[in-house]
Design a protein around this motif. Structure first.
Motif, PDB file in Angstrom:
ATOM      1  N   ALA A  62      45.915  38.049  -9.440  1.00  0.00           N
ATOM      2  CA  ALA A  62      45.017  39.012  -8.812  1.00  0.00           C
ATOM      3  C   ALA A  62      43.977  38.267  -7.989  1.00  0.00           C
ATOM      4  O   ALA A  62      43.413  37.274  -8.454  1.00  0.00           O
ATOM      5  N   PHE A  63      43.726  38.747  -6.794  1.00  0.00           N
ATOM      6  CA  PHE A  63      42.785  38.114  -5.879  1.00  0.00           C
ATOM      7  C   PHE A  63      41.727  39.127  -5.466  1.00  0.00           C
ATOM      8  O   PHE A  63      42.048  40.226  -5.010  1.00  0.00           O
ATOM      9  N   LYS A  64      40.469  38.758  -5.622  1.00  0.00           N
ATOM     10  CA  LYS A  64      39.382  39.603  -5.129  1.00  0.00           C
ATOM     11  C   LYS A  64      39.144  39.249  -3.671  1.00  0.00           C
ATOM     12  O   LYS A  64      39.019  38.069  -3.313  1.00  0.00           O
ATOM     13  N   VAL A  65      39.097  40.264  -2.839  1.00  0.00           N
ATOM     14  CA  VAL A  65      38.968  40.075  -1.397  1.00  0.00           C
ATOM     15  C   VAL A  65      37.874  40.995  -0.856  1.00  0.00           C
ATOM     16  O   VAL A  65      37.492  41.967  -1.501  1.00  0.00           O
ATOM     17  N   SER A  66      37.402  40.693   0.335  1.00  0.00           N
ATOM     18  CA  SER A  66      36.435  41.567   0.994  1.00  0.00           C
ATOM     19  C   SER A  66      37.166  42.797   1.543  1.00  0.00           C
ATOM     20  O   SER A  66      38.399  42.839   1.612  1.00  0.00           O
ATOM     21  N   GLU A  67      36.397  43.782   1.944  1.00  0.00           N
ATOM     22  CA  GLU A  67      36.986  44.985   2.550  1.00  0.00           C
ATOM     23  C   GLU A  67      37.804  44.626   3.795  1.00  0.00           C
ATOM     24  O   GLU A  67      38.897  45.152   4.005  1.00  0.00           O
ATOM     25  N   GLN A  68      37.269  43.724   4.615  1.00  0.00           N
ATOM     26  CA  GLN A  68      37.969  43.312   5.834  1.00  0.00           C
ATOM     27  C   GLN A  68      39.251  42.544   5.495  1.00  0.00           C
ATOM     28  O   GLN A  68      40.285  42.743   6.142  1.00  0.00           O
ATOM     29  N   GLN A  69      39.186  41.660   4.504  1.00  0.00           N
ATOM     30  CA  GLN A  69      40.386  40.927   4.083  1.00  0.00           C
ATOM     31  C   GLN A  69      41.434  41.887   3.529  1.00  0.00           C
ATOM     32  O   GLN A  69      42.631  41.724   3.795  1.00  0.00           O
ATOM     33  N   PHE A  70      40.992  42.875   2.767  1.00  0.00           N
ATOM     34  CA  PHE A  70      41.913  43.869   2.223  1.00  0.00           C
ATOM     35  C   PHE A  70      42.687  44.536   3.358  1.00  0.00           C
ATOM     36  O   PHE A  70      43.911  44.653   3.303  1.00  0.00           O
ATOM     37  N   ASP A  71      41.966  44.981   4.384  1.00  0.00           N
ATOM     38  CA  ASP A  71      42.612  45.645   5.520  1.00  0.00           C
ATOM     39  C   ASP A  71      43.643  44.741   6.182  1.00  0.00           C
ATOM     40  O   ASP A  71      44.749  45.170   6.501  1.00  0.00           O
ATOM     41  N   LYS A  72      43.296  43.484   6.380  1.00  0.00           N
ATOM     42  CA  LYS A  72      44.208  42.541   7.047  1.00  0.00           C
ATOM     43  C   LYS A  72      45.431  42.252   6.190  1.00  0.00           C
ATOM     44  O   LYS A  72      46.566  42.223   6.691  1.00  0.00           O
ATOM     45  N   ILE A  73      45.218  42.027   4.899  1.00  0.00           N
ATOM     46  CA  ILE A  73      46.344  41.727   4.012  1.00  0.00           C
ATOM     47  C   ILE A  73      47.255  42.946   3.889  1.00  0.00           C
ATOM     48  O   ILE A  73      48.485  42.818   3.980  1.00  0.00           O
ATOM     49  N   LEU A  74      46.671  44.123   3.705  1.00  0.00           N
ATOM     50  CA  LEU A  74      47.487  45.335   3.610  1.00  0.00           C
ATOM     51  C   LEU A  74      48.285  45.552   4.896  1.00  0.00           C
ATOM     52  O   LEU A  74      49.463  45.927   4.846  1.00  0.00           O
ATOM     53  N   ALA A  75      47.694  45.285   6.035  1.00  0.00           N
ATOM     54  CA  ALA A  75      48.418  45.420   7.306  1.00  0.00           C
ATOM     55  C   ALA A  75      49.605  44.460   7.354  1.00  0.00           C
ATOM     56  O   ALA A  75      50.698  44.834   7.796  1.00  0.00           O
ATOM     57  N   ARG A  76      49.416  43.233   6.882  1.00  0.00           N
ATOM     58  CA  ARG A  76      50.527  42.259   6.868  1.00  0.00           C
ATOM     59  C   ARG A  76      51.611  42.670   5.880  1.00  0.00           C
ATOM     60  O   ARG A  76      52.805  42.487   6.153  1.00  0.00           O
ATOM     61  N   ILE A  77      51.213  43.244   4.748  1.00  0.00           N
ATOM     62  CA  ILE A  77      52.193  43.759   3.783  1.00  0.00           C
ATOM     63  C   ILE A  77      53.041  44.836   4.460  1.00  0.00           C
ATOM     64  O   ILE A  77      54.278  44.815   4.387  1.00  0.00           O
ATOM     65  N   GLN A  78      52.386  45.759   5.139  1.00  0.00           N
ATOM     66  CA  GLN A  78      53.092  46.846   5.806  1.00  0.00           C
ATOM     67  C   GLN A  78      53.957  46.335   6.956  1.00  0.00           C
ATOM     68  O   GLN A  78      55.096  46.774   7.115  1.00  0.00           O
ATOM     69  N   GLN A  79      53.439  45.394   7.747  1.00  0.00           N
ATOM     70  CA  GLN A  79      54.202  44.844   8.869  1.00  0.00           C
ATOM     71  C   GLN A  79      55.466  44.133   8.407  1.00  0.00           C
ATOM     72  O   GLN A  79      56.460  44.090   9.129  1.00  0.00           O
ATOM     73  N   ASN A  80      55.427  43.596   7.188  1.00  0.00           N
ATOM     74  CA  ASN A  80      56.580  42.873   6.644  1.00  0.00           C
ATOM     75  C   ASN A  80      57.429  43.738   5.718  1.00  0.00           C
ATOM     76  O   ASN A  80      58.303  43.222   5.020  1.00  0.00           O
ATOM     77  N   ASN A  81      57.186  45.047   5.748  1.00  0.00           N
ATOM     78  CA  ASN A  81      57.970  46.019   4.979  1.00  0.00           C
ATOM     79  C   ASN A  81      58.059  45.673   3.500  1.00  0.00           C
ATOM     80  O   ASN A  81      59.125  45.767   2.883  1.00  0.00           O
ATOM     81  N   ILE A  82      56.926  45.259   2.932  1.00  0.00           N
ATOM     82  CA  ILE A  82      56.848  44.943   1.512  1.00  0.00           C
ATOM     83  C   ILE A  82      56.359  46.191   0.786  1.00  0.00           C
ATOM     84  O   ILE A  82      55.335  46.770   1.163  1.00  0.00           O
ATOM     85  N   ALA A  83      57.088  46.595  -0.237  1.00  0.00           N
ATOM     86  CA  ALA A  83      56.678  47.754  -1.024  1.00  0.00           C
ATOM     87  C   ALA A  83      55.365  47.445  -1.733  1.00  0.00           C
ATOM     88  O   ALA A  83      55.128  46.321  -2.174  1.00  0.00           O
ATOM     89  N   PHE A  84      54.504  48.467  -1.829  1.00  0.00           N
ATOM     90  CA  PHE A  84      53.228  48.294  -2.519  1.00  0.00           C
ATOM     91  C   PHE A  84      52.863  49.597  -3.193  1.00  0.00           C
ATOM     92  O   PHE A  84      53.386  50.667  -2.868  1.00  0.00           O
ATOM     93  N   GLY A  85      51.963  49.489  -4.162  1.00  0.00           N
ATOM     94  CA  GLY A  85      51.563  50.689  -4.868  1.00  0.00           C
ATOM     95  C   GLY A  85      50.222  50.531  -5.549  1.00  0.00           C
ATOM     96  O   GLY A  85      49.620  49.453  -5.544  1.00  0.00           O
ATOM     97  N   PRO A  86      49.759  51.603  -6.194  1.00  0.00           N
ATOM     98  CA  PRO A  86      48.418  51.623  -6.758  1.00  0.00           C
ATOM     99  C   PRO A  86      48.286  50.980  -8.142  1.00  0.00           C
ATOM    100  O   PRO A  86      47.177  50.802  -8.631  1.00  0.00           O
TER     101      PRO A  86
END
Length: 125
Positions: A62-86
């Motif tokens: 688990a990695f604690k990230v800033s709000e801006q880092q969260f947005d960037k990482i989530l965008a890369r997850i989505q761009q690479n078609n990686i499944a994610f969930g809550p």
């Protein structure tokens, strides 16, 4: 001096591919191959040392990230078609959580390690 975690070994099937995955998704720096490890710098005090191993038990990181880092990482997850969930039992709903007035998401790396990014520390009573 405050104690801090310096490095941890992450077992994987292909240390170079694993190091590149963390570099691409998280923006970490893949430093080099050193002896039997592919070393990825997470921050100024922590590295992930990827090491090939035939069989291993998947772990949770688990990695604690800033709000801006969260947005960037989530965008890369989505761009690479990686499944994610809550949550850890739900990594394919393509949803995030909002625990403790923050944001969080779970996803798996190519070795099936469960990864989590959070913007707020868990409140442990």
């Amino acid at each position: 001096m405050e104690i801090s975690l310096n490095h941890t070994i992450v077992y994987c099937h292909d240390m170079i591919a694993s190091a590149r995955f963390y570099e691409k998704i998280f923006g970490f720096e893949f430093l080099k191959v050193w002896e039997n490890f592919a070393v990825v710098k997470v921050n100024k005090t922590l590295s992930l040392d990827f090491r090939d191993k035939g069989t291993f038990t998947a772990q949770h990181y688990a990695f604690k990230v800033s709000e801006q880092q969260f947005d960037k990482i989530l965008a890369r997850i989505q761009q690479n078609n990686i499944a994610f969930g809550p949550g850890p039992e739900n990594t394919s709903a393509n949803e995030i959580n909002h625990h403790y007035e923050g944001r969080g998401v779970y996803f798996k790396d190519p070795n099936q390690h469960l990864l989590e990014i959070i913007t707020t520390d868990y409140i442990l009573d």
